[in-house]
Scaffold this motif. Structure first.
Motif, PDB file in Angstrom:
ATOM      1  N   GLU A 166       1.565   6.114   2.138  1.00  0.00           N
ATOM      2  CA  GLU A 166       1.131   6.742   0.878  1.00  0.00           C
ATOM      3  C   GLU A 166       2.021   6.837  -0.131  1.00  0.00           C
ATOM      4  O   GLU A 166       1.437   6.265  -1.167  1.00  0.00           O
ATOM      5  CB  GLU A 166       0.747   8.362   1.162  1.00  0.00           C
ATOM      6  CG  GLU A 166       0.149   8.858  -0.088  1.00  0.00           C
ATOM      7  CD  GLU A 166      -0.098  10.472   0.254  1.00  0.00           C
ATOM      8  OE1 GLU A 166      -0.633  11.128  -0.686  1.00  0.00           O
ATOM      9  OE2 GLU A 166       0.422  10.941   1.413  1.00  0.00           O
TER      10      GLU A 166
ATOM     11  N   GLN B 115       1.936   3.095  -1.353  1.00  0.00           N
ATOM     12  CA  GLN B 115       0.844   2.693  -2.242  1.00  0.00           C
ATOM     13  C   GLN B 115       0.920   3.422  -3.676  1.00  0.00           C
ATOM     14  O   GLN B 115       0.477   2.777  -4.437  1.00  0.00           O
ATOM     15  CB  GLN B 115      -0.465   3.609  -1.546  1.00  0.00           C
ATOM     16  CG  GLN B 115      -1.608   3.194  -2.436  1.00  0.00           C
ATOM     17  CD  GLN B 115      -3.112   3.877  -1.566  1.00  0.00           C
ATOM     18  OE1 GLN B 115      -2.920   4.723  -0.845  1.00  0.00           O
ATOM     19  NE2 GLN B 115      -3.992   3.026  -1.580  1.00  0.00           N
ATOM     20  N   GLN B 116       1.629   4.705  -3.677  1.00  0.00           N
ATOM     21  CA  GLN B 116       1.794   5.198  -5.086  1.00  0.00           C
ATOM     22  C   GLN B 116       2.632   4.325  -5.934  1.00  0.00           C
ATOM     23  O   GLN B 116       2.683   4.193  -7.030  1.00  0.00           O
ATOM     24  CB  GLN B 116       2.396   6.571  -5.013  1.00  0.00           C
ATOM     25  CG  GLN B 116       1.381   7.687  -4.527  1.00  0.00           C
ATOM     26  CD  GLN B 116       2.059   8.817  -4.180  1.00  0.00           C
ATOM     27  OE1 GLN B 116       1.914   9.728  -2.997  1.00  0.00           O
ATOM     28  NE2 GLN B 116       2.971   9.535  -4.863  1.00  0.00           N
TER      29      GLN B 116
ATOM     30  N   LYS C 138       0.958   1.139  -6.640  1.00  0.00           N
ATOM     31  CA  LYS C 138       0.233   1.367  -8.051  1.00  0.00           C
ATOM     32  C   LYS C 138       0.984   1.366  -9.426  1.00  0.00           C
ATOM     33  O   LYS C 138       0.480   0.590 -10.450  1.00  0.00           O
ATOM     34  CB  LYS C 138      -0.849   2.497  -7.695  1.00  0.00           C
ATOM     35  CG  LYS C 138      -1.953   2.705  -9.117  1.00  0.00           C
ATOM     36  CD  LYS C 138      -2.550   4.159  -8.568  1.00  0.00           C
ATOM     37  CE  LYS C 138      -3.794   4.370  -9.661  1.00  0.00           C
ATOM     38  NZ  LYS C 138      -4.361   5.547  -9.107  1.00  0.00           N
TER      39      LYS C 138
ATOM     40  N   SER D 178       0.691  -5.425  -4.824  1.00  0.00           N
ATOM     41  CA  SER D 178       0.070  -5.067  -3.955  1.00  0.00           C
ATOM     42  C   SER D 178       0.507  -4.403  -3.061  1.00  0.00           C
ATOM     43  O   SER D 178       1.693  -4.472  -2.609  1.00  0.00           O
ATOM     44  CB  SER D 178      -0.405  -6.579  -3.227  1.00  0.00           C
ATOM     45  OG  SER D 178      -0.767  -6.451  -1.905  1.00  0.00           O
ATOM     46  N   ALA D 179      -0.271  -3.192  -2.699  1.00  0.00           N
ATOM     47  CA  ALA D 179       0.273  -2.400  -1.623  1.00  0.00           C
ATOM     48  C   ALA D 179       0.304  -2.771  -0.157  1.00  0.00           C
ATOM     49  O   ALA D 179       1.416  -2.483   0.475  1.00  0.00           O
ATOM     50  CB  ALA D 179      -0.682  -0.868  -1.413  1.00  0.00           C
ATOM     51  N   GLU D 180      -0.505  -3.767   0.085  1.00  0.00           N
ATOM     52  CA  GLU D 180      -0.576  -4.521   1.363  1.00  0.00           C
ATOM     53  C   GLU D 180       0.909  -5.248   1.402  1.00  0.00           C
ATOM     54  O   GLU D 180       1.457  -5.375   2.480  1.00  0.00           O
ATOM     55  CB  GLU D 180      -1.740  -5.474   1.387  1.00  0.00           C
ATOM     56  CG  GLU D 180      -3.112  -4.845   1.679  1.00  0.00           C
ATOM     57  CD  GLU D 180      -3.749  -4.230   0.605  1.00  0.00           C
ATOM     58  OE1 GLU D 180      -3.282  -4.553  -0.759  1.00  0.00           O
ATOM     59  OE2 GLU D 180      -4.562  -3.326   0.643  1.00  0.00           O
TER      60      GLU D 180
ATOM     61  N   TYR E 103       3.185  -2.832   2.388  1.00  0.00           N
ATOM     62  CA  TYR E 103       3.134  -2.350   3.963  1.00  0.00           C
ATOM     63  C   TYR E 103       3.639  -3.466   5.002  1.00  0.00           C
ATOM     64  O   TYR E 103       4.365  -3.255   5.976  1.00  0.00           O
ATOM     65  CB  TYR E 103       1.632  -2.472   4.085  1.00  0.00           C
ATOM     66  CG  TYR E 103       0.929  -1.120   3.733  1.00  0.00           C
ATOM     67  CD1 TYR E 103       1.520  -0.070   3.284  1.00  0.00           C
ATOM     68  CD2 TYR E 103      -0.395  -1.164   3.544  1.00  0.00           C
ATOM     69  CE1 TYR E 103       0.805   1.099   2.433  1.00  0.00           C
ATOM     70  CE2 TYR E 103      -1.510  -0.127   2.981  1.00  0.00           C
ATOM     71  CZ  TYR E 103      -0.529   0.965   2.177  1.00  0.00           C
ATOM     72  OH  TYR E 103      -1.030   1.925   1.746  1.00  0.00           O
TER      73      TYR E 103
END
Length: 148
Positions: A66, A69-70, A73, A78-80, A83
């Motif tokens: 999470e 992701q923040q 953004k 890319s959040a991926e 990850y």
């Protein structure tokens, strides 16, 4: 003797987690500097504390999916990709393996539980990879019945 082997593998897994956290932190700092954002600005935009973001960049903390992701953004990346760099998902399967994607996509689990599940799963994968073991086939798969 097996206890010593497990301890050795656990130590290696811990070292790998620390290395992954450091590499992620270095990457985040690099991206932040390229975006010409101060640590304080990024922390504010991502909705995390300045000290926590600093610890992530220095590799002292491993952020949750999470939080990544923040941050993604806020930096418009890319959040991926974060990850993957954090070791949450693995690039060999594209974005992530079915287990990782299922855990991340489960809305019934809070973020902390998702991260815990992914950490345990990653440690099992690392343990099996380090020892050369593979998962045992299910009893149903190995049981055959002959019909004549």
């Amino acid at each position: 003797m097996a206890k010593g082997r497990v301890s050795e593998v656990s130590e290696r897994v811990g070292e790998q987690v620390n290395k992954t956290a450091e590499l992620l932190g270095d990457y985040l700092k690099e991206q932040r500097l390229q975006a010409r954002l101060s640590l304080r600005q990024l922390a504010e935009q991502a909705g995390v504390s300045n000290p926590y973001l600093s610890q992530i960049e220095r590799g002292l903390r491993k952020p949750s999916a999470e939080v990544l992701q923040q941050i993604a953004k806020a930096m418009r990346i890319s959040a991926e990709s974060l990850y993957v760099r954090a070791g949450i998902v693995h690039p060999a399967d594209g974005v992530g393996g079915p287990v990782e994607l299922a855990v991340l996509g489960d809305t019934r689990l809070p973020e902390r539980q998702k991260q815990s599940l992914l950490d345990v799963y990653a440690s099992f994968l690392a343990l099996n990879g380090a020892t050369g073991e593979t998962t045992d086939p299910s009893p149903a798969a190995s049981t055959t019945t002959e019909k004549e």
